[in-house]
Design a protein around this motif. Sequence first.
Motif, PDB file in Angstrom:
ATOM      1  N   VAL A 108       8.368  -0.307  27.284  1.00 18.84           N
ATOM      2  CA  VAL A 108       6.982   0.014  26.958  1.00 18.84           C
ATOM      3  C   VAL A 108       6.364  -1.216  26.304  1.00 18.84           C
ATOM      4  N   VAL A 109       5.347  -1.776  26.966  1.00 20.63           N
ATOM      5  CA  VAL A 109       4.850  -3.098  26.570  1.00 20.63           C
ATOM      6  C   VAL A 109       3.325  -3.148  26.606  1.00 20.63           C
ATOM      7  N   SER A 110       2.763  -4.197  26.060  1.00 18.20           N
ATOM      8  CA  SER A 110       1.378  -4.547  26.339  1.00 18.20           C
ATOM      9  C   SER A 110       1.309  -6.071  26.469  1.00 18.20           C
ATOM     10  N   ARG A 111       0.269  -6.546  27.162  1.00 17.11           N
ATOM     11  CA  ARG A 111       0.157  -7.989  27.394  1.00 17.11           C
ATOM     12  C   ARG A 111      -0.928  -8.583  26.509  1.00 17.11           C
ATOM     13  N   HIS A 112      -0.619  -9.750  25.981  1.00 20.35           N
ATOM     14  CA  HIS A 112      -1.565 -10.393  25.064  1.00 20.35           C
ATOM     15  C   HIS A 112      -1.645 -11.880  25.348  1.00 20.35           C
ATOM     16  N   GLN A 113      -2.833 -12.396  25.182  1.00 22.49           N
ATOM     17  CA  GLN A 113      -3.029 -13.833  25.352  1.00 22.49           C
ATOM     18  C   GLN A 113      -2.360 -14.591  24.217  1.00 22.49           C
ATOM     19  N   GLY A 114      -1.418 -15.454  24.587  1.00 20.96           N
ATOM     20  CA  GLY A 114      -0.865 -16.364  23.590  1.00 20.96           C
ATOM     21  C   GLY A 114      -0.038 -15.716  22.488  1.00 20.96           C
ATOM     22  N   GLY A 115       0.403 -14.511  22.681  1.00 19.80           N
ATOM     23  CA  GLY A 115       1.283 -13.903  21.678  1.00 19.80           C
ATOM     24  C   GLY A 115       0.526 -13.346  20.497  1.00 19.80           C
ATOM     25  N   LEU A 116       1.244 -12.638  19.668  1.00 15.76           N
ATOM     26  CA  LEU A 116       0.622 -11.968  18.525  1.00 15.76           C
ATOM     27  C   LEU A 116       0.874 -12.754  17.246  1.00 15.76           C
ATOM     28  N   ALA A 117      -0.103 -12.701  16.375  1.00 12.55           N
ATOM     29  CA  ALA A 117       0.080 -13.344  15.079  1.00 12.55           C
ATOM     30  C   ALA A 117       1.187 -12.631  14.314  1.00 12.55           C
ATOM     31  N   ARG A 118       1.948 -13.400  13.565  1.00  8.34           N
ATOM     32  CA  ARG A 118       3.045 -12.787  12.812  1.00  8.34           C
ATOM     33  C   ARG A 118       2.574 -12.426  11.429  1.00  8.34           C
ATOM     34  N   THR A 119       1.761 -11.422  11.387  1.00 10.72           N
ATOM     35  CA  THR A 119       1.204 -11.005  10.112  1.00 10.72           C
ATOM     36  C   THR A 119       1.600  -9.572   9.807  1.00 10.72           C
ATOM     37  N   THR A 120       1.393  -9.208   8.570  1.00 14.51           N
ATOM     38  CA  THR A 120       1.677  -7.837   8.160  1.00 14.51           C
ATOM     39  C   THR A 120       0.842  -6.852   8.958  1.00 14.51           C
ATOM     40  N   GLU A 121      -0.418  -7.207   9.181  1.00 10.92           N
ATOM     41  CA  GLU A 121      -1.302  -6.317   9.921  1.00 10.92           C
ATOM     42  C   GLU A 121      -0.763  -6.048  11.323  1.00 10.92           C
ATOM     43  N   MET A 122      -0.294  -7.132  11.963  1.00 12.52           N
ATOM     44  CA  MET A 122       0.253  -6.972  13.315  1.00 12.52           C
ATOM     45  C   MET A 122       1.526  -6.132  13.284  1.00 12.52           C
ATOM     46  N   ALA A 123       2.351  -6.363  12.275  1.00 11.62           N
ATOM     47  CA  ALA A 123       3.588  -5.581  12.158  1.00 11.62           C
ATOM     48  C   ALA A 123       3.256  -4.100  11.995  1.00 11.62           C
ATOM     49  N   LEU A 124       2.226  -3.814  11.219  1.00 14.03           N
ATOM     50  CA  LEU A 124       1.821  -2.421  11.013  1.00 14.03           C
ATOM     51  C   LEU A 124       1.218  -1.835  12.287  1.00 14.03           C
ATOM     52  N   ALA A 125       0.464  -2.652  12.993  1.00 10.32           N
ATOM     53  CA  ALA A 125      -0.122  -2.181  14.251  1.00 10.32           C
ATOM     54  C   ALA A 125       0.994  -1.865  15.248  1.00 10.32           C
ATOM     55  N   HIS A 126       1.993  -2.736  15.281  1.00  9.29           N
ATOM     56  CA  HIS A 126       3.159  -2.499  16.134  1.00  9.29           C
ATOM     57  C   HIS A 126       3.825  -1.173  15.747  1.00  9.29           C
ATOM     58  N   ALA A 127       4.016  -0.986  14.442  1.00  4.86           N
ATOM     59  CA  ALA A 127       4.671   0.234  13.954  1.00  4.86           C
ATOM     60  C   ALA A 127       3.899   1.483  14.368  1.00  4.86           C
ATOM     61  N   GLN A 128       2.585   1.357  14.342  1.00 10.54           N
ATOM     62  CA  GLN A 128       1.739   2.494  14.712  1.00 10.54           C
ATOM     63  C   GLN A 128       1.945   2.867  16.176  1.00 10.54           C
ATOM     64  N   VAL A 129       1.944   1.858  17.035  1.00 10.39           N
ATOM     65  CA  VAL A 129       2.120   2.124  18.462  1.00 10.39           C
ATOM     66  C   VAL A 129       3.521   2.691  18.720  1.00 10.39           C
ATOM     67  N   VAL A 130       4.516   2.097  18.068  1.00 14.32           N
ATOM     68  CA  VAL A 130       5.893   2.591  18.229  1.00 14.32           C
ATOM     69  C   VAL A 130       5.990   4.047  17.797  1.00 14.32           C
ATOM     70  N   ALA A 131       5.346   4.364  16.677  1.00  6.20           N
ATOM     71  CA  ALA A 131       5.391   5.745  16.180  1.00  6.20           C
ATOM     72  C   ALA A 131       4.777   6.699  17.196  1.00  6.20           C
ATOM     73  N   ASP A 132       3.664   6.280  17.779  1.00  9.61           N
ATOM     74  CA  ASP A 132       3.006   7.134  18.772  1.00  9.61           C
ATOM     75  C   ASP A 132       3.867   7.291  20.025  1.00  9.61           C
ATOM     76  N   ILE A 133       4.506   6.200  20.439  1.00 10.03           N
ATOM     77  CA  ILE A 133       5.380   6.279  21.610  1.00 10.03           C
ATOM     78  C   ILE A 133       6.552   7.209  21.338  1.00 10.03           C
ATOM     79  N   CYS A 134       7.163   7.049  20.160  1.00 11.43           N
ATOM     80  CA  CYS A 134       8.336   7.861  19.833  1.00 11.43           C
ATOM     81  C   CYS A 134       7.946   9.320  19.613  1.00 11.43           C
ATOM     82  N   ALA A 135       6.688   9.560  19.256  1.00  9.90           N
ATOM     83  CA  ALA A 135       6.238  10.946  19.109  1.00  9.90           C
ATOM     84  C   ALA A 135       6.022  11.571  20.484  1.00  9.90           C
ATOM     85  N   ALA A 136       5.670  10.714  21.467  1.00  8.75           N
ATOM     86  CA  ALA A 136       5.359  11.229  22.801  1.00  8.75           C
ATOM     87  C   ALA A 136       6.613  11.440  23.652  1.00  8.75           C
ATOM     88  N   GLY A 137       7.673  10.730  23.342  1.00  4.26           N
ATOM     89  CA  GLY A 137       8.877  10.868  24.145  1.00  4.26           C
ATOM     90  C   GLY A 137      10.070  10.310  23.400  1.00  4.26           C
TER      91      GLY A 137
END
Lengths: 72, 240
Positions: free
Chosen positions: B35-64
């Motif tokens: 389960v992926v998404s595509r981004h130009q030039g990669g994602l910034a390695r920031t806390t905000e991005m880590a939290l955004a990642h966590a949010q998507v992961v949580a939603d994915i794991c809730a769905a299946g």
Amino acid sequence: VRGDLPDLPELTPLGRASASSDDMGLVDLLDRVLDRGVVIVGDVTLSIADVDLVNLSLRLTLTSVEGPTRRR
Amino acid sequence: VIHLYAIADALVPEPPPGIDGAPVEQLGFGGLVAVVSRHQGGLARTTEMALAHAQVVADICAAGSALPVRFGSGYADAEQLRDAVAESEPRFRALLERVAGCVELGLRARTPPSASADRVGADDGGTEGEGAAAPEEGSPEGAAQGSGRAYLERRLTEQRAREAELVRSRQRIEQAAALMPPTREAVMRMGRQGPEMVFLVVRTDVDGFARAAGQIAEEQQLLLTGPWPPYSFVEDAGDG
């Protein structure tokens, strides 16, 4: 922060920081997303140094970061 | 760059939007789904991005049923990702079986033990006098030598206090966990907040477990966190 700790943390849906969650939930979430979870060995996977960078910015921004849910 | 959120063994129904609203794609590799998404030039390695990642992961794991991927896995193209997934396929299959239908909860001290142990060390004023007596003005080397021993002794005291604190914390957590309802798995590990017992709990049992365990945690002045995607149970080689 300690004074604000609720007696029982609110149980939130699958790792989301809830609207009432505090930094504690955030730390636990970041702990997981940065230090745990599946790691796939690949050339482009972040190096340890990069992850440390994240940790560093975590310390700096922890107090100002809002829980993901609140952004919705 | 392809950013990886989770590994599943079937398509995740109704996947959530990815970081920055990027569409989530599900790439089938053999019998596994990345389960992926595509981004130009990669994602910034920031806390905000880590939290955004966590949010998507949580939603994915809730769905299946899916394996949460640690923040920071990016791949140049689908081929590279496929190779990486193929290499780990047996491990992923074992892990998917391990955590199927489960979430995790954590039990830890309310205050990180290292922080309190640091305070113990800092309050230990006995070593400071020795260090203060040594400095010779304008001679940093002499000052360093004079305070070096005191410094090391202080550090040693601090470290012993910290270790003792960790042992105590671990014991408190283990004792409390022994009172809690049985779960599919329970593992003691070290987290950023000190020792933590992580419980792998079948989704349908979460409410009951959280109620009972939450009460015990409160009585024992511990903190029960979660439920989270099973991050803590997908990192070993899955040899179980």
